[in-house]
Design a protein around this motif. Structure first.
Motif, mmCIF file in Angstrom:
data_model
loop_
_atom_site.group_PDB
_atom_site.id
_atom_site.type_symbol
_atom_site.label_atom_id
_atom_site.label_comp_id
_atom_site.label_asym_id
_atom_site.label_seq_id
_atom_site.Cartn_x
_atom_site.Cartn_y
_atom_site.Cartn_z
ATOM 1 N N ARG A 23 -13.980 72.599 -5.991
ATOM 2 C CA ARG A 23 -12.705 73.447 -6.007
ATOM 3 C C ARG A 23 -11.677 72.876 -4.652
ATOM 4 O O ARG A 23 -10.477 73.016 -5.005
ATOM 5 C CB ARG A 23 -12.985 74.662 -5.859
ATOM 6 C CG ARG A 23 -13.569 75.324 -7.062
ATOM 7 C CD ARG A 23 -14.485 76.538 -6.986
ATOM 8 N NE ARG A 23 -13.562 77.561 -6.648
ATOM 9 C CZ ARG A 23 -13.732 78.469 -5.711
ATOM 10 N NH1 ARG A 23 -15.056 78.909 -5.360
ATOM 11 N NH2 ARG A 23 -13.018 79.462 -5.431
ATOM 12 N N ALA A 24 -12.180 72.662 -3.618
ATOM 13 C CA ALA A 24 -11.333 72.674 -2.425
ATOM 14 C C ALA A 24 -10.618 71.022 -2.656
ATOM 15 O O ALA A 24 -9.467 71.100 -2.251
ATOM 16 C CB ALA A 24 -12.354 72.259 -1.097
ATOM 17 N N ARG A 26 -9.748 69.672 -5.496
ATOM 18 C CA ARG A 26 -8.881 69.940 -6.412
ATOM 19 C C ARG A 26 -7.693 70.714 -5.860
ATOM 20 O O ARG A 26 -6.331 70.372 -6.015
ATOM 21 C CB ARG A 26 -9.454 70.651 -7.744
ATOM 22 C CG ARG A 26 -8.511 70.762 -8.938
ATOM 23 C CD ARG A 26 -8.998 71.573 -9.969
ATOM 24 N NE ARG A 26 -10.593 71.306 -10.301
ATOM 25 C CZ ARG A 26 -11.646 72.225 -9.954
ATOM 26 N NH1 ARG A 26 -11.325 73.391 -9.781
ATOM 27 N NH2 ARG A 26 -12.818 71.602 -10.279
ATOM 28 N N TYR A 27 -7.774 71.650 -5.258
ATOM 29 C CA TYR A 27 -6.721 72.650 -4.634
ATOM 30 C C TYR A 27 -5.849 71.497 -3.335
ATOM 31 O O TYR A 27 -4.579 71.608 -3.584
ATOM 32 C CB TYR A 27 -7.412 73.604 -3.658
ATOM 33 C CG TYR A 27 -5.937 74.761 -3.071
ATOM 34 C CD1 TYR A 27 -5.494 75.442 -3.802
ATOM 35 C CD2 TYR A 27 -5.907 74.430 -1.678
ATOM 36 C CE1 TYR A 27 -4.313 76.322 -3.362
ATOM 37 C CE2 TYR A 27 -4.787 75.014 -1.096
ATOM 38 C CZ TYR A 27 -4.264 75.976 -1.955
ATOM 39 O OH TYR A 27 -3.326 76.810 -1.296
ATOM 40 N N LEU A 30 -3.727 69.163 -5.546
ATOM 41 C CA LEU A 30 -2.491 70.228 -6.128
ATOM 42 C C LEU A 30 -1.508 70.388 -5.172
ATOM 43 O O LEU A 30 -0.304 70.474 -5.356
ATOM 44 C CB LEU A 30 -2.978 71.251 -6.672
ATOM 45 C CG LEU A 30 -3.799 71.145 -8.085
ATOM 46 C CD1 LEU A 30 -4.233 72.540 -8.486
ATOM 47 C CD2 LEU A 30 -3.055 70.577 -9.106
ATOM 48 N N GLN A 31 -2.007 70.571 -3.663
ATOM 49 C CA GLN A 31 -0.980 71.013 -2.761
ATOM 50 C C GLN A 31 -0.438 69.469 -1.997
ATOM 51 O O GLN A 31 0.196 69.602 -0.943
ATOM 52 C CB GLN A 31 -1.861 71.779 -1.753
ATOM 53 C CG GLN A 31 -2.078 73.124 -2.070
ATOM 54 C CD GLN A 31 -0.979 73.939 -2.516
ATOM 55 O OE1 GLN A 31 0.016 73.930 -1.898
ATOM 56 N NE2 GLN A 31 -1.257 74.526 -3.925
ATOM 57 N N LEU A 38 -6.435 70.713 4.648
ATOM 58 C CA LEU A 38 -6.600 71.933 4.132
ATOM 59 C C LEU A 38 -7.864 72.828 5.159
ATOM 60 O O LEU A 38 -7.500 73.843 5.544
ATOM 61 C CB LEU A 38 -7.381 71.649 2.590
ATOM 62 C CG LEU A 38 -7.808 72.997 2.004
ATOM 63 C CD1 LEU A 38 -6.693 74.054 1.912
ATOM 64 C CD2 LEU A 38 -8.371 72.840 0.721
#
Length: 60
Positions: A23-24, A26-27, A30-31, A38
């Motif tokens: 999830r991290a 992927r985030y 996307l950012q 992050l």
């Protein structure tokens, strides 16, 4: 905000679940940032928000 250029870099190794890692990543993708960036940004946000409620102490 601190960056690695401000201080001598320190390596942090953590164990997280496969799902949280995915999830991290992927985030971060996307950012358009790295997973390292992050994590640093989230730690800074959390610690800055906590400064008003935590006792004043020097971190080592």
């Amino acid at each position: 905000m601190h960056t690695l250029k401000d201080d001598e870099p320190k390596k942090l190794s953590i164990l997280i679940s496969r799902d949280l890692h995915a999830r991290a990543k992927r985030y971060a993708l996307l950012q358009d940032i790295t997973l390292t960036k992050l994590v640093i940004e989230l730690l800074e946000v959390h610690l800055n928000a906590s400064e008003s409620v935590l006792p004043d102490s020097k971190a080592s």
